[in-house]
Enzyme design. Structure first.
Site, PDB file in Angstrom:
ATOM      1  N   ASP A   9       0.873  -1.155   0.000  1.00  0.00           N
ATOM      2  CA  ASP A   9       0.000   0.000   0.000  1.00  0.00           C
ATOM      3  C   ASP A   9       0.926   1.225   0.000  1.00  0.00           C
ATOM      4  O   ASP A   9       2.121   1.102   0.302  1.00  0.00           O
ATOM      5  CB  ASP A   9      -0.864  -0.051   1.272  1.00  0.00           C
ATOM      6  CG  ASP A   9      -1.702   1.183   1.447  1.00  0.00           C
ATOM      7  OD1 ASP A   9      -2.333   1.609   0.461  1.00  0.00           O
ATOM      8  OD2 ASP A   9      -1.724   1.737   2.567  1.00  0.00           O
ATOM      9  N   LEU A  10       0.402   2.391  -0.344  1.00  0.00           N
ATOM     10  CA  LEU A  10       1.246   3.592  -0.405  1.00  0.00           C
ATOM     11  C   LEU A  10       1.071   4.483   0.830  1.00  0.00           C
ATOM     12  O   LEU A  10       1.969   4.610   1.661  1.00  0.00           O
ATOM     13  CB  LEU A  10       0.902   4.367  -1.688  1.00  0.00           C
ATOM     14  CG  LEU A  10       1.600   5.703  -1.895  1.00  0.00           C
ATOM     15  CD1 LEU A  10       3.104   5.516  -2.070  1.00  0.00           C
ATOM     16  CD2 LEU A  10       1.030   6.418  -3.123  1.00  0.00           C
ATOM     17  N   ASP A  11      -0.148   5.056   0.936  1.00  0.00           N
ATOM     18  CA  ASP A  11      -0.400   6.021   2.009  1.00  0.00           C
ATOM     19  C   ASP A  11      -0.341   5.344   3.377  1.00  0.00           C
ATOM     20  O   ASP A  11      -1.110   4.422   3.642  1.00  0.00           O
ATOM     21  CB  ASP A  11      -1.788   6.653   1.827  1.00  0.00           C
ATOM     22  CG  ASP A  11      -1.880   7.483   0.548  1.00  0.00           C
ATOM     23  OD1 ASP A  11      -0.957   8.265   0.308  1.00  0.00           O
ATOM     24  OD2 ASP A  11      -2.872   7.343  -0.186  1.00  0.00           O
ATOM     25  N   THR A  17       1.227  10.126   4.252  1.00  0.00           N
ATOM     26  CA  THR A  17       0.318  11.087   3.628  1.00  0.00           C
ATOM     27  C   THR A  17      -1.035  11.132   4.334  1.00  0.00           C
ATOM     28  O   THR A  17      -1.848  12.001   4.042  1.00  0.00           O
ATOM     29  CB  THR A  17       0.075  10.719   2.146  1.00  0.00           C
ATOM     30  OG1 THR A  17      -0.044   9.319   2.084  1.00  0.00           O
ATOM     31  CG2 THR A  17       1.183  11.219   1.252  1.00  0.00           C
ATOM     32  N   LYS A  45      -9.046   5.575   5.988  1.00  0.00           N
ATOM     33  CA  LYS A  45      -7.756   5.019   5.556  1.00  0.00           C
ATOM     34  C   LYS A  45      -7.961   3.856   4.601  1.00  0.00           C
ATOM     35  O   LYS A  45      -8.683   2.911   4.920  1.00  0.00           O
ATOM     36  CB  LYS A  45      -6.933   4.568   6.767  1.00  0.00           C
ATOM     37  CG  LYS A  45      -6.329   5.733   7.522  1.00  0.00           C
ATOM     38  CD  LYS A  45      -5.380   5.249   8.601  1.00  0.00           C
ATOM     39  CE  LYS A  45      -4.738   6.438   9.300  1.00  0.00           C
ATOM     40  NZ  LYS A  45      -3.980   6.029  10.477  1.00  0.00           N
ATOM     41  N   GLY A  46      -7.337   3.948   3.452  1.00  0.00           N
ATOM     42  CA  GLY A  46      -7.390   2.852   2.483  1.00  0.00           C
ATOM     43  C   GLY A  46      -8.579   2.902   1.544  1.00  0.00           C
ATOM     44  O   GLY A  46      -8.578   2.256   0.510  1.00  0.00           O
ATOM     45  N   SER A 114      -2.432   0.607  -4.378  1.00  0.00           N
ATOM     46  CA  SER A 114      -2.988   1.714  -3.593  1.00  0.00           C
ATOM     47  C   SER A 114      -4.267   2.246  -4.216  1.00  0.00           C
ATOM     48  O   SER A 114      -4.387   2.322  -5.438  1.00  0.00           O
ATOM     49  CB  SER A 114      -1.963   2.858  -3.541  1.00  0.00           C
ATOM     50  OG  SER A 114      -2.581   4.042  -3.098  1.00  0.00           O
ATOM     51  N   ALA A 115      -5.200   2.656  -3.352  1.00  0.00           N
ATOM     52  CA  ALA A 115      -6.463   3.237  -3.836  1.00  0.00           C
ATOM     53  C   ALA A 115      -6.251   4.636  -4.397  1.00  0.00           C
ATOM     54  O   ALA A 115      -7.117   5.169  -5.084  1.00  0.00           O
ATOM     55  CB  ALA A 115      -7.456   3.313  -2.679  1.00  0.00           C
ATOM     56  N   SER A 116      -5.091   5.213  -4.116  1.00  0.00           N
ATOM     57  CA  SER A 116      -4.897   6.618  -4.477  1.00  0.00           C
ATOM     58  C   SER A 116      -4.718   6.833  -5.973  1.00  0.00           C
ATOM     59  O   SER A 116      -3.880   6.210  -6.617  1.00  0.00           O
ATOM     60  CB  SER A 116      -3.683   7.184  -3.746  1.00  0.00           C
ATOM     61  OG  SER A 116      -3.440   8.497  -4.201  1.00  0.00           O
ATOM     62  N   LYS A 145     -11.051  -0.923  -1.613  1.00  0.00           N
ATOM     63  CA  LYS A 145     -10.799  -1.841  -0.502  1.00  0.00           C
ATOM     64  C   LYS A 145     -11.941  -1.652   0.494  1.00  0.00           C
ATOM     65  O   LYS A 145     -12.406  -0.528   0.640  1.00  0.00           O
ATOM     66  CB  LYS A 145      -9.474  -1.495   0.186  1.00  0.00           C
ATOM     67  CG  LYS A 145      -8.257  -1.564  -0.739  1.00  0.00           C
ATOM     68  CD  LYS A 145      -7.018  -0.995  -0.021  1.00  0.00           C
ATOM     69  CE  LYS A 145      -5.846  -0.872  -0.973  1.00  0.00           C
ATOM     70  NZ  LYS A 145      -4.670  -0.217  -0.408  1.00  0.00           N
ATOM     71  N   GLU A 169       0.093  -3.375   4.660  1.00  0.00           N
ATOM     72  CA  GLU A 169      -1.030  -2.444   4.784  1.00  0.00           C
ATOM     73  C   GLU A 169      -1.089  -1.775   6.149  1.00  0.00           C
ATOM     74  O   GLU A 169      -0.800  -2.401   7.159  1.00  0.00           O
ATOM     75  CB  GLU A 169      -2.340  -3.226   4.626  1.00  0.00           C
ATOM     76  CG  GLU A 169      -3.019  -3.091   3.296  1.00  0.00           C
ATOM     77  CD  GLU A 169      -3.567  -1.708   3.000  1.00  0.00           C
ATOM     78  OE1 GLU A 169      -3.656  -0.861   3.901  1.00  0.00           O
ATOM     79  OE2 GLU A 169      -3.913  -1.470   1.839  1.00  0.00           O
ATOM     80  N   ASP A 170      -1.512  -0.506   6.158  1.00  0.00           N
ATOM     81  CA  ASP A 170      -1.717   0.171   7.457  1.00  0.00           C
ATOM     82  C   ASP A 170      -3.204   0.292   7.789  1.00  0.00           C
ATOM     83  O   ASP A 170      -3.542   0.667   8.905  1.00  0.00           O
ATOM     84  CB  ASP A 170      -1.109   1.580   7.435  1.00  0.00           C
ATOM     85  CG  ASP A 170      -1.873   2.507   6.504  1.00  0.00           C
ATOM     86  OD1 ASP A 170      -2.155   2.098   5.355  1.00  0.00           O
ATOM     87  OD2 ASP A 170      -2.216   3.624   6.924  1.00  0.00           O
TER      88      ASP A 170
HETATM   89  C1  BG6 Z   1      -5.715   5.712   0.074  1.00  0.00           C
HETATM   90  C2  BG6 Z   1      -5.821   6.528   1.336  1.00  0.00           C
HETATM   91  O1  BG6 Z   1      -4.417   5.253  -0.084  1.00  0.00           O
HETATM   92  O2  BG6 Z   1      -6.078   6.495  -1.052  1.00  0.00           O
HETATM   93  C3  BG6 Z   1      -7.224   7.071   1.470  1.00  0.00           C
HETATM   94  O3  BG6 Z   1      -5.516   5.714   2.469  1.00  0.00           O
HETATM   95  C4  BG6 Z   1      -7.583   7.879   0.215  1.00  0.00           C
HETATM   96  O4  BG6 Z   1      -7.302   7.875   2.623  1.00  0.00           O
HETATM   97  C5  BG6 Z   1      -7.401   6.994  -1.012  1.00  0.00           C
HETATM   98  O5  BG6 Z   1      -8.932   8.308   0.297  1.00  0.00           O
HETATM   99  C6  BG6 Z   1      -7.691   7.743  -2.307  1.00  0.00           C
HETATM  100  O6  BG6 Z   1      -6.685   8.669  -2.534  1.00  0.00           O
HETATM  101  P1  BG6 Z   1      -6.723   9.817  -3.609  1.00  0.00           P
HETATM  102  O7  BG6 Z   1      -5.312  10.333  -3.605  1.00  0.00           O
HETATM  103  O8  BG6 Z   1      -7.089   9.205  -4.930  1.00  0.00           O
HETATM  104  O9  BG6 Z   1      -7.733  10.823  -3.166  1.00  0.00           O
HETATM  105 MG    MG Z   2      -2.772   3.115   3.621  1.00  0.00          MG
END
Ligand code: BG6
Ligand code: MG
Length: 224
Positions: A9-11, A17, A45-46, A114-116, A145, A169-170
């Protein structure tokens, strides 16, 4: 079964972050007169950006039109980007880069899950894109997730099977996502997940790839 793929996972795992996500949601919530605190932030988170906002709205018992939801999610992201624009290479969490490089040199597939949607940007900022064989981020999946889609896609990209993968994962939603996909989960730097993961580490500063994989493979054997 021998582990051959490590999915990160990233964040909160590679870089802290989570506090920037929190600050951005807090700023938006304050503007909209919505109640939101650091404890509520654990629930985000996640999970995806969209789902995060829905959770904040649910906590406040509020329904909102689709176009407004889109508008405010975009606003939150603009706040978030203004914080992470300043992200420095040095902000990578202690020991992470060495751990990634060690895993690669030992022949493991190293994958980002990562979901980000900002993952690529963050990897560039931290100058660690090269450490990954594959990057699965929020732009490549439909389901957030705890759905295992992100991790299953990552596993597929490197031609592995779930039993050969370990997820770092956190977040609780991420630990569930790993388990839902049939993968082992190492909880990282968030004591809230301790009781749900297969193994827990405070961070990567003192973590050794070989030692960790021995522990995970031994657990697999014992519970098989
Ligand atoms: C996850 C974070 O990695 O990414 C979440 O833990 C965040 O808090 C999600 O909502 C989505 O990220 P982004 O950068 O696409 O808004
Ligand atoms: Mg995370």
């Amino acid at each position: 079964m021998k582990i051959n793929t490590l999915i990160f996972d990233l964040d909160g795992v590679i870089v802290d972050t989570a506090r920037y996500h929190y600050l951005a949601w807090k700023k938006l919530s304050d503007e909209l007169n919505l109640s939101f605190n650091i404890r509520d932030n654990e629930l985000l988170k996640g999970v995806s950006r969209r789902r995060s906002f829905e959770i904040i709205l649910d906590l406040n018992g509020i329904k909102m039109d689709e176009d407004k939801i889109e508008e405010y999610c975009a606003k939150k992201n603009a706040y978030y980007l203004s914080y992470i624009n300043e992200l420095k290479e040095e902000e990578i969490l202690p020991g992470v880069k060495d751990f990634l490089l060690e895993a690669k040199s030992l022949g493991y597939n190293v994958v980002l899950g990562s979901a980000s949607k900002n993952s690529r940007f963050i990897l560039e900022k931290l100058r660690i894109e090269e450490c990954f064989d594959s990057v699965i981020d929020g732009t490549k999946v439909k389901n957030a997730k705890p759905d295992p889609e992100i991790f299953l896609k990552g596993c597929e990209e490197v031609n592995a099977i779930p039993e050969q993968c370990v997820v770092f994962e956190d977040s609780l939603s991420g630990i569930y996502a790993a388990h839902n996909g049939g993968m082992k989960a190492v909880g990282v730097a968030n004591s809230e997940v301790k009781q749900y993961c297969d193994y827990y580490i405070d961070g990567f500063a003192n973590a050794d790839v070989r030692v960790l994989m021995d522990i995970i493979e031994d657990k697999q054997k014992r519970y098989a």
